[in-house]
Design a protein around this motif. Sequence first.
Motif, mmCIF file in Angstrom:
data_model
loop_
_atom_site.group_PDB
_atom_site.id
_atom_site.type_symbol
_atom_site.label_atom_id
_atom_site.label_comp_id
_atom_site.label_asym_id
_atom_site.label_seq_id
_atom_site.Cartn_x
_atom_site.Cartn_y
_atom_site.Cartn_z
ATOM 1 N N SER A 105 3.732 36.627 43.354
ATOM 2 C CA SER A 105 2.634 36.336 44.267
ATOM 3 C C SER A 105 1.309 36.490 43.542
ATOM 4 C CB SER A 105 2.667 37.287 45.467
ATOM 5 O OG SER A 105 2.219 38.567 45.100
ATOM 6 N N GLU A 106 0.260 35.865 44.089
ATOM 7 C CA GLU A 106 -1.046 35.899 43.428
ATOM 8 C C GLU A 106 -1.539 37.326 43.270
ATOM 9 O OE1 GLU A 106 -5.571 34.142 44.046
ATOM 10 O OE2 GLU A 106 -3.938 33.471 45.325
ATOM 11 N N THR A 107 -1.340 38.156 44.311
ATOM 12 C CA THR A 107 -1.813 39.529 44.240
ATOM 13 C C THR A 107 -1.101 40.290 43.138
ATOM 14 O OG1 THR A 107 -2.363 39.573 46.585
ATOM 15 C CG2 THR A 107 -2.009 41.684 45.518
ATOM 16 N N GLU A 108 0.221 40.144 43.066
ATOM 17 C CA GLU A 108 0.995 40.928 42.126
ATOM 18 C C GLU A 108 0.776 40.487 40.685
ATOM 19 O OE1 GLU A 108 4.761 40.231 44.016
ATOM 20 O OE2 GLU A 108 4.881 42.290 44.675
ATOM 21 N N THR A 109 0.384 39.249 40.475
ATOM 22 C CA THR A 109 0.234 38.768 39.111
ATOM 23 C C THR A 109 -1.204 38.854 38.622
ATOM 24 O OG1 THR A 109 0.061 36.504 39.953
ATOM 25 C CG2 THR A 109 2.227 37.231 39.227
ATOM 26 N N THR A 110 -2.061 39.554 39.343
ATOM 27 C CA THR A 110 -3.432 39.746 38.891
ATOM 28 C C THR A 110 -3.462 40.911 37.910
ATOM 29 O OG1 THR A 110 -4.254 38.964 41.027
ATOM 30 C CG2 THR A 110 -5.806 40.128 39.625
ATOM 31 N N TYR A 111 -3.406 40.599 36.623
ATOM 32 C CA TYR A 111 -3.416 41.654 35.606
ATOM 33 C C TYR A 111 -4.860 42.059 35.303
ATOM 34 C CZ TYR A 111 -4.148 37.437 32.768
ATOM 35 O OH TYR A 111 -4.613 36.240 32.275
ATOM 36 N N PRO A 112 -5.078 43.240 34.748
ATOM 37 C CA PRO A 112 -6.441 43.674 34.399
ATOM 38 C C PRO A 112 -7.099 42.684 33.442
ATOM 39 C CG PRO A 112 -4.936 45.534 34.336
ATOM 40 C CD PRO A 112 -4.081 44.312 34.509
ATOM 41 N N ASP A 113 -8.250 42.189 33.829
ATOM 42 C CA ASP A 113 -8.907 41.102 33.101
ATOM 43 C C ASP A 113 -10.317 41.536 32.723
ATOM 44 O OD1 ASP A 113 -10.209 38.633 32.385
ATOM 45 O OD2 ASP A 113 -8.723 37.531 33.561
ATOM 46 N N ILE A 114 -10.676 41.328 31.469
ATOM 47 C CA ILE A 114 -11.993 41.734 30.991
ATOM 48 C C ILE A 114 -13.108 40.974 31.698
ATOM 49 C CG2 ILE A 114 -12.341 40.074 29.113
ATOM 50 C CD1 ILE A 114 -13.090 42.514 27.330
ATOM 51 N N ARG A 115 -12.784 39.821 32.295
ATOM 52 C CA ARG A 115 -13.807 39.037 32.987
ATOM 53 C C ARG A 115 -14.173 39.620 34.349
ATOM 54 N NH1 ARG A 115 -10.839 33.429 32.708
ATOM 55 N NH2 ARG A 115 -9.136 34.902 33.127
ATOM 56 N N ASP A 116 -13.420 40.615 34.806
ATOM 57 C CA ASP A 116 -13.825 41.337 36.010
ATOM 58 C C ASP A 116 -15.220 41.918 35.758
ATOM 59 O OD1 ASP A 116 -14.186 43.801 37.716
ATOM 60 O OD2 ASP A 116 -12.241 43.157 38.487
ATOM 61 N N PRO A 117 -16.179 41.683 36.651
ATOM 62 C CA PRO A 117 -17.557 42.143 36.399
ATOM 63 C C PRO A 117 -17.663 43.631 36.108
ATOM 64 C CG PRO A 117 -17.489 40.666 38.292
ATOM 65 C CD PRO A 117 -16.064 40.940 37.923
ATOM 66 N N ARG A 118 -16.747 44.427 36.659
ATOM 67 C CA ARG A 118 -16.796 45.872 36.432
ATOM 68 C C ARG A 118 -16.445 46.234 34.996
ATOM 69 N NH1 ARG A 118 -12.731 47.102 41.288
ATOM 70 N NH2 ARG A 118 -11.740 45.365 40.165
ATOM 71 N N VAL A 119 -15.733 45.342 34.315
ATOM 72 C CA VAL A 119 -15.370 45.558 32.915
ATOM 73 C C VAL A 119 -16.307 44.786 31.993
ATOM 74 C CG1 VAL A 119 -13.518 45.425 31.204
ATOM 75 C CG2 VAL A 119 -12.957 45.861 33.605
ATOM 76 N N MET A 120 -16.644 43.567 32.379
ATOM 77 C CA MET A 120 -17.485 42.728 31.520
ATOM 78 C C MET A 120 -18.835 43.369 31.229
ATOM 79 S SD MET A 120 -17.713 40.017 29.696
ATOM 80 C CE MET A 120 -16.542 38.718 30.131
ATOM 81 N N VAL A 121 -19.311 44.218 32.125
ATOM 82 C CA VAL A 121 -20.593 44.876 31.892
ATOM 83 C C VAL A 121 -20.550 45.768 30.653
ATOM 84 C CG1 VAL A 121 -20.133 46.923 33.319
ATOM 85 C CG2 VAL A 121 -22.476 46.075 33.086
ATOM 86 N N ALA A 122 -19.340 46.172 30.237
ATOM 87 C CA ALA A 122 -19.203 47.010 29.045
ATOM 88 C C ALA A 122 -19.165 46.196 27.757
ATOM 89 C CB ALA A 122 -17.930 47.859 29.151
#
Length: 208
Positions: A3-20
């Motif tokens: 499912s879309e929810t389950e296959t959402t792996y940690p992604d650097i493009r998430d704004p909370r990570v990209m800020v780093a």
Amino acid sequence: MTSETETTYPDIRDPRVMVAVPRERRAAIAALWALAERLTKLLQDAREPLIGQIKLAWWRDMMTMLASDPGALPQGEPLLAELQATWAGQGGLDTLVDAAEAMLLAEDAAARRDAAGGFGDALFALSGGGGGARWGLVWGAMLQDGEQEGRQLFADARNRSAPPRVSFGGNRASVMLDRWAAAIARHDGERRWRGEGLLLLRLGLIGR
């Protein structure tokens, strides 16, 4: 585990990570992770390994051309244009394609573990850090159609020691992704969105 929810792996493009990520590197890193996403989708859609290998071979050729003769890249593929704008003349992206192929061809638990960890290591190295194997195991678990295979990779991630901070090369985004992946593995892939958000907030503020 499809499912879309389950296959959402940690992604650097998430704004909370990209800020780093340093501002001057964000476009290149976003393009790199878009390539990782495209390769992941290719693996998810591959029903026959041979067809998957043919598609991966095309991407390998494109990454070789990007490094040696970027002006010769075909037009009309938005991701290639994005990579051309940020990675032209730089080598190494073909290693990510090689790592994806290893995952495609993995036939047993040990091969899947090694291939998933290798994909994470390759992606983190290209992102300017290191220590990507645990993230890779979580990524690999989310690729699996079989529940048992996915659970085994989550278990492998749980049982893997946290990389020493020096292995990340001072790359805070890599630290955040590793710890985020570990949190997902700890719950066998069941997402705890609020807890994950609080973890990223803490890592972003104090780095641990």
